[in-house]
Design a protein around this motif. Structure first.
Motif, short mmCIF file in Angstrom:
data_model
loop_
_atom_site.label_atom_id
_atom_site.label_comp_id
_atom_site.label_asym_id
_atom_site.label_seq_id
_atom_site.Cartn_x
_atom_site.Cartn_y
_atom_site.Cartn_z
N UNK A 116 0.91 -1.23 0.61
CA UNK A 116 -0.17 -0.17 -0.08
C UNK A 116 0.95 1.22 0.13
N UNK A 117 2.71 0.81 0.95
CA UNK A 117 3.20 2.79 0.34
C UNK A 117 3.41 2.20 -0.54
N UNK A 118 4.14 1.18 -0.81
CA UNK A 118 4.74 1.56 -2.32
C UNK A 118 3.98 2.39 -3.34
N UNK A 119 2.38 1.57 -3.04
CA UNK A 119 1.68 2.26 -4.82
C UNK A 119 1.34 3.81 -4.25
N UNK A 120 1.28 4.24 -3.43
CA UNK A 120 1.27 5.56 -2.79
C UNK A 120 2.98 6.32 -3.21
N UNK A 121 4.17 5.98 -2.94
CA UNK A 121 4.71 6.66 -3.33
C UNK A 121 5.25 6.58 -4.52
N UNK A 126 6.00 10.06 -8.54
CA UNK A 126 5.34 10.70 -10.15
C UNK A 126 4.74 12.11 -10.82
N UNK A 127 4.37 11.93 -9.49
CA UNK A 127 3.10 13.21 -9.54
C UNK A 127 4.64 14.78 -8.75
N UNK A 128 4.84 14.52 -7.85
CA UNK A 128 6.06 15.15 -7.46
C UNK A 128 7.92 15.28 -7.59
N UNK A 129 8.25 14.47 -8.01
CA UNK A 129 9.16 13.48 -7.83
C UNK A 129 10.22 13.75 -7.17
N UNK A 130 9.57 13.88 -5.55
CA UNK A 130 10.27 13.98 -3.97
C UNK A 130 9.87 12.69 -3.29
#
Length: 170
Positions: A116-121, A126-130
């Motif tokens: 779950x955390x890996x998907x969110x990461x 992809x969105x912020x690059x941070x």
């Protein structure tokens, strides 16, 4: 296999809904944004997906994910996708997990929470690059440590007898 096996009462749908509401309110607390603080909605979702897979399914996970996305002001669907996968894999392995003790169950849900955390990461990258750092995954480890306590608390109302009898062992 010397553990006592309890005959559990059916889970009350109102109690299930109340546990989701309480978990959501706990996630609303300001310390919920710190690294290492568990996602209580995800924990409750995994618990009920394992113990009551016919009552709590993927749709509930998706809806709770949307609610968390709106609260956190993140990309709409990020947490919903993660919770959907979490619920699916928890339902998929619910029969196997229930054979283990709470500590064994905690070891089984750790990969689910890490996924779950890996998907969110990945979506965050992809969105912020941070990259938030490796301490980001401490949330799953703390959740795994809380699993036996959460399991005991959420199963307590189902363990009580309807008609209490001192001569009956169950």
């Amino acid at each position: 296999m010397n553990r006592p096996h309890y005959i559990l009462l059916p889970a009350n749908p109102l109690f299930i809904a109340m546990t989701f509401l309480i978990a959501f309110f706990i996630n609303l607390l300001p310390w919920g944004q710190w690294d290492g603080v568990p996602d209580f909605v995800a924990l409750v979702l995994v618990f009920w997906s394992i113990h009551q897979p016919r009552k709590i399914g993927i749709v509930i996970g998706f809806c709770m994910g949307l609610v968390i996305d709106v609260h956190d002001a993140t990309l709409l669907g990020q947490t919903a996708l993660a919770y959907t996968l979490l619920s699916y894999f928890a339902i998929m392995m619910h029969r196997r997990v229930l054979w283990f003790s709470p500590l064994g169950q905690a070891l089984h849900i750790l990969p689910l929470l890490l996924l779950t955390q890996a998907v969110q990461l990945v979506l965050r990258l992809l969105i912020s690059g941070k990259f938030p750092g490796w301490f980001y995954f401490a949330e799953s480890l703390v959740s795994m440590l809380l699993w036996p306590l959460l399991s005991w608390m959420l199963l307590a109302p189902q363990r009580r007898a309807i008609n209490r009898d001192d001569n009956r062992p169950i």
